[in-house]
Design a protein around this motif. Structure first.
Motif, PDB file in Angstrom:
ATOM      1  N   THR A  27      35.219  39.679  28.571  1.00 13.34           N
ATOM      2  CA  THR A  27      35.719  40.134  29.886  1.00 13.34           C
ATOM      3  C   THR A  27      35.102  41.478  30.255  1.00 13.34           C
ATOM      4  O   THR A  27      34.632  41.687  31.376  1.00 13.34           O
ATOM      5  CB  THR A  27      37.260  40.262  29.862  1.00 13.34           C
ATOM      6  OG1 THR A  27      37.800  39.007  29.447  1.00 13.34           O
ATOM      7  CG2 THR A  27      37.804  40.645  31.220  1.00 13.34           C
ATOM      8  N   ARG A  28      35.070  42.400  29.280  1.00  6.13           N
ATOM      9  CA  ARG A  28      34.499  43.720  29.528  1.00  6.13           C
ATOM     10  C   ARG A  28      32.978  43.616  29.726  1.00  6.13           C
ATOM     11  O   ARG A  28      32.405  44.315  30.566  1.00  6.13           O
ATOM     12  CB  ARG A  28      34.841  44.643  28.346  1.00  6.13           C
ATOM     13  CG  ARG A  28      34.305  46.054  28.468  1.00  6.13           C
ATOM     14  CD  ARG A  28      34.897  46.797  29.658  1.00  6.13           C
ATOM     15  NE  ARG A  28      34.400  48.172  29.714  1.00  6.13           N
ATOM     16  CZ  ARG A  28      34.403  48.898  30.815  1.00  6.13           C
ATOM     17  NH1 ARG A  28      34.860  48.421  31.955  1.00  6.13           N
ATOM     18  NH2 ARG A  28      33.948  50.143  30.796  1.00  6.13           N
ATOM     19  N   GLU A  83      32.362  42.726  33.194  1.00  3.56           N
ATOM     20  CA  GLU A  83      32.613  43.869  34.092  1.00  3.56           C
ATOM     21  C   GLU A  83      31.425  44.826  34.088  1.00  3.56           C
ATOM     22  O   GLU A  83      31.091  45.441  35.101  1.00  3.56           O
ATOM     23  CB  GLU A  83      33.853  44.638  33.638  1.00  3.56           C
ATOM     24  CG  GLU A  83      35.169  43.971  33.974  1.00  3.56           C
ATOM     25  CD  GLU A  83      36.363  44.671  33.317  1.00  3.56           C
ATOM     26  OE1 GLU A  83      37.474  44.180  33.480  1.00  3.56           O
ATOM     27  OE2 GLU A  83      36.162  45.699  32.608  1.00  3.56           O
ATOM     28  N   LEU A  84      30.809  44.963  32.934  1.00  2.26           N
ATOM     29  CA  LEU A  84      29.698  45.919  32.799  1.00  2.26           C
ATOM     30  C   LEU A  84      28.360  45.338  33.249  1.00  2.26           C
ATOM     31  O   LEU A  84      27.354  46.048  33.259  1.00  2.26           O
ATOM     32  CB  LEU A  84      29.581  46.375  31.338  1.00  2.26           C
ATOM     33  CG  LEU A  84      30.700  47.291  30.829  1.00  2.26           C
ATOM     34  CD1 LEU A  84      30.596  47.469  29.322  1.00  2.26           C
ATOM     35  CD2 LEU A  84      30.614  48.658  31.520  1.00  2.26           C
ATOM     36  N   GLU A 109      27.702  33.358  37.651  1.00  2.37           N
ATOM     37  CA  GLU A 109      28.625  33.958  36.691  1.00  2.37           C
ATOM     38  C   GLU A 109      28.586  33.171  35.375  1.00  2.37           C
ATOM     39  O   GLU A 109      28.575  33.742  34.288  1.00  2.37           O
ATOM     40  CB  GLU A 109      30.036  33.917  37.296  1.00  2.37           C
ATOM     41  CG  GLU A 109      31.118  34.485  36.431  1.00  2.37           C
ATOM     42  CD  GLU A 109      32.507  34.234  37.031  1.00  2.37           C
ATOM     43  OE1 GLU A 109      32.622  34.048  38.260  1.00  2.37           O
ATOM     44  OE2 GLU A 109      33.468  34.214  36.266  1.00  2.37           O
ATOM     45  N   ARG A 115      27.800  34.704  31.703  1.00  2.35           N
ATOM     46  CA  ARG A 115      28.822  34.588  30.654  1.00  2.35           C
ATOM     47  C   ARG A 115      28.224  33.876  29.428  1.00  2.35           C
ATOM     48  O   ARG A 115      28.405  34.314  28.289  1.00  2.35           O
ATOM     49  CB  ARG A 115      30.007  33.796  31.223  1.00  2.35           C
ATOM     50  CG  ARG A 115      31.103  33.452  30.241  1.00  2.35           C
ATOM     51  CD  ARG A 115      32.248  32.769  30.973  1.00  2.35           C
ATOM     52  NE  ARG A 115      32.964  33.712  31.797  1.00  2.35           N
ATOM     53  CZ  ARG A 115      33.995  34.445  31.369  1.00  2.35           C
ATOM     54  NH1 ARG A 115      34.447  34.293  30.149  1.00  2.35           N
ATOM     55  NH2 ARG A 115      34.569  35.294  32.162  1.00  2.35           N
ATOM     56  N   GLU A 139      31.022  51.835  35.926  1.00  2.00           N
ATOM     57  CA  GLU A 139      32.415  51.438  35.774  1.00  2.00           C
ATOM     58  C   GLU A 139      33.120  52.655  35.190  1.00  2.00           C
ATOM     59  O   GLU A 139      33.010  52.917  33.987  1.00  2.00           O
ATOM     60  CB  GLU A 139      32.528  50.258  34.800  1.00  2.00           C
ATOM     61  CG  GLU A 139      32.213  48.908  35.388  1.00  2.00           C
ATOM     62  CD  GLU A 139      33.363  48.365  36.202  1.00  2.00           C
ATOM     63  OE1 GLU A 139      33.095  47.871  37.303  1.00  2.00           O
ATOM     64  OE2 GLU A 139      34.522  48.464  35.742  1.00  2.00           O
ATOM     65  N   ARG A 197      26.492  50.439  34.457  1.00  2.00           N
ATOM     66  CA  ARG A 197      26.452  48.987  34.256  1.00  2.00           C
ATOM     67  C   ARG A 197      25.035  48.571  33.870  1.00  2.00           C
ATOM     68  O   ARG A 197      24.064  49.270  34.177  1.00  2.00           O
ATOM     69  CB  ARG A 197      26.895  48.260  35.527  1.00  2.00           C
ATOM     70  CG  ARG A 197      28.290  48.668  35.966  1.00  2.00           C
ATOM     71  CD  ARG A 197      28.622  48.064  37.310  1.00  2.00           C
ATOM     72  NE  ARG A 197      29.013  46.670  37.175  1.00  2.00           N
ATOM     73  CZ  ARG A 197      28.935  45.774  38.155  1.00  2.00           C
ATOM     74  NH1 ARG A 197      28.432  46.113  39.311  1.00  2.00           N
ATOM     75  NH2 ARG A 197      29.332  44.541  37.963  1.00  2.00           N
TER      76      ARG A 197
END
Lengths: 346, 158
Positions: B49-50, B53-54, B69, B73, B143, B148
């Motif tokens: 998840t992090r 975000e980064l 995405e 992932r 972030e 990022r």
């Protein structure tokens, strides 16, 4: 399409170019496709290459894409009574192409899954549907289209009829039938889906396993399809150049005609059809180039990512061969399709 | 004399602090060694998840643009699965991205346009050596206090 044009006796080349572009540029679809429901934070990719949040009521224009993430879902109303459901992790694009003298809407998902429900009354206005590697014709249909991460496609018909054509072979599907089409190859044998639970995630995982079993074979399928797109784009580009030459000559002729009435008649009956033909050629070479780009981005790119990340610590001989062949395919793409693409397409 | 020197010292110290603050303000987070080191540390240890975000999208992996995405992932999950990290990272080079940087990732239309359109205004380029080789990492944006990652290529050959 009816276009009324008033030009002076010596219209400029800029006006001519603008008019040709107006026939080929992004436009409203024959039938409106607008967002009636959404979940998550789906994105709209515009023809200018920008990305915006999709919102209720947004109408898609030719050349635009809906991009969903893992928690996103979009439902579009198409025309009066048809719906399009864009599933999670999907890239859904609407384009236009000229076939047999008329403009056709082509809806495709280069990744993920889309479910279409076309009302029978939609009739001739039903779009063609497919993925970045194959397109099918539909009639009064409920059909799901899956795009595999390695360029293959699966059509699953719930009702109505679908004709899937690829590599010179056509398969007709009716209720509860499905067919899989490998990238660059002909459709396989159709099969019944009665009693089968089909979903995109499982199917795509199986396709990925098949690709990883023989990555080079997977590359070849995509390479073949890219080559076909490149050939079609080159052919339509040449058609565009030829049509433009004739259209330009006719345009210059307008200024030579003294009589106003005669000049107007020449514009409408001679030059305008030529300019429209030129615009259609632009539309078509762009369609093939953009289809190639979708396949390159969402199939070839995914294949690369899978191979790179699995082999980054201990590159195998098979990986080295994959890298070499991949580089050849990308080089070929760059030298062929790139000349028909614009920065905003990337 | 000492009484006279004290205010001067305070003024000098204040000026130094102001100068330091000004220099911090002019060097974007994405181009500061300690912040990029913090990014690398997070990339090595954070959960998926992090990591997402980064990570910016579209993401550049070598010469490939990852739009989805799902692909991004999968990229991180695969790298985790094989045990890849930017382990024992040392920043050898860090500076702003310029108009020629794209050639270090690939001299293609895709890569050129990605650098022109999809990198941040404060985009930085870090050359990082690790136990798994040397990588080029594009940073930008942030972030909170961590920049990022917009893309990477490597390991460099040779």
């Amino acid at each position: 399409m009816e276009i009324k044009i008033r030009l002076g006796r010596t219209p400029s080349a800029l006006v001519l170019a603008a008019l040709i572009l107006s026939w080929s540029a992004a436009s409203a679809l024959a039938q409106d496709a607008s967002v009636v429901y959404l979940e998550g934070e789906p994105e709209l990719r515009t023809t200018q290459g920008s990305t915006e949040w999709l919102d209720f009521g947004t109408s898609l224009r030719a050349g635009e894409s809906v991009v969903t993430g893992r928690n996103d879902f979009v439902e579009l109303a198409y025309g009066d009574a048809s719906t399009i459901e864009v599933q999670p992790d999907t890239v859904f694009t609407v384009r236009e192409v000229e076939r047999g003298g008329e403009r056709r809407t082509v809806m495709s998902n280069s990744a993920g899954a889309v479910k279409y429900r076309f009302n029978r009354l939609t009739g001739r206005n039903e779009p063609d549907i497919g993925t970045s590697s194959v397109v099918a014709g539909v009639r009064g249909t409920e059909v799901a289209v899956y795009a595999g991460g390695e360029g293959s496609s699966l059509f699953v018909v719930e009702s109505g009829e679908v004709e899937v054509t690829s590599a010179g072979r056509t398969v007709s599907l009716t209720q509860d039938e499905a067919v899989e089409v490998p990238a660059g190859g002909p459709p396989g044998e159709k099969y019944s889906v009665i009693g089968r639970e089909l979903n995109h995630a499982d199917w795509n995982a199986n396709r990925l396993d098949a690709f990883l079993d023989d990555p080079l074979a997977g590359l070849e399928g995509v390479a073949d399809r890219l080559e076909e797109y490149a050939v079609d784009a080159a052919e339509w580009y040449q058609n565009y150049l030829d049509a433009k030459e004739v259209s330009d000559a006719a345009f210059a002729q307008i200024g030579e005609i003294e009589d106003n009435e005669e000049r107007q008649e020449y514009r409408e009956e001679t030059w305008q059809p030529l300019a429209e033909q030129t615009g259609n050629a632009v539309l078509n070479y762009r369609y093939h180039a953009l289809s190639a780009l979708s396949l390159r981005r969402h199939a070839l790119g995914s294949m690369y990512m899978e191979m790179k990340t699995r082999n980054i610590l201990s590159p195998t001989e098979e990986y080295a061969e994959f890298q070499d062949r991949f580089a050849e395919i990308v080089d070929a793409f760059d030298s062929q399709a790139d000349q028909y693409l614009e920065d905003t397409d990337i | 004399m000492d009484v006279m020197k004290r205010p001067l010292r305070i003024i000098a110290a204040t000026l130094l602090v102001a100068l330091f603050a000004a220099s911090c303000a002019t060097v974007p987070v994405s181009q500061r060694d300690n912040r990029v080191e913090a990014l690398l540390e997070e990339l090595n240890t954070a959960d998926i998840t992090r990591l997402m975000e980064l990570s910016a999208r579209p993401f550049l992996l070598d010469g490939e643009i990852l739009v989805q995405e799902r692909d991004l992932r999968t990229m991180w999950l695969n790298l985790r699965d094989v045990g890849f990290t930017f382990d024992s990272a040392t920043i050898e080079e860090l500076g702003p991205v310029d108009e020629t940087t794209y050639q270090r990732f690939g001299d293609t239309m895709d890569v050129r346009v990605w650098f022109e359109r999809y990198t941040a205004e404060d985009a930085g380029l870090a050359r990082v050596s690790t136990t798994h080789g040397t990588f080029l990492i594009v940073t930008g944006d942030r972030e909170w206090r961590t920049p990022r990652i917009f893309g990477f290529t490597g390991p460099e050959e040779g």
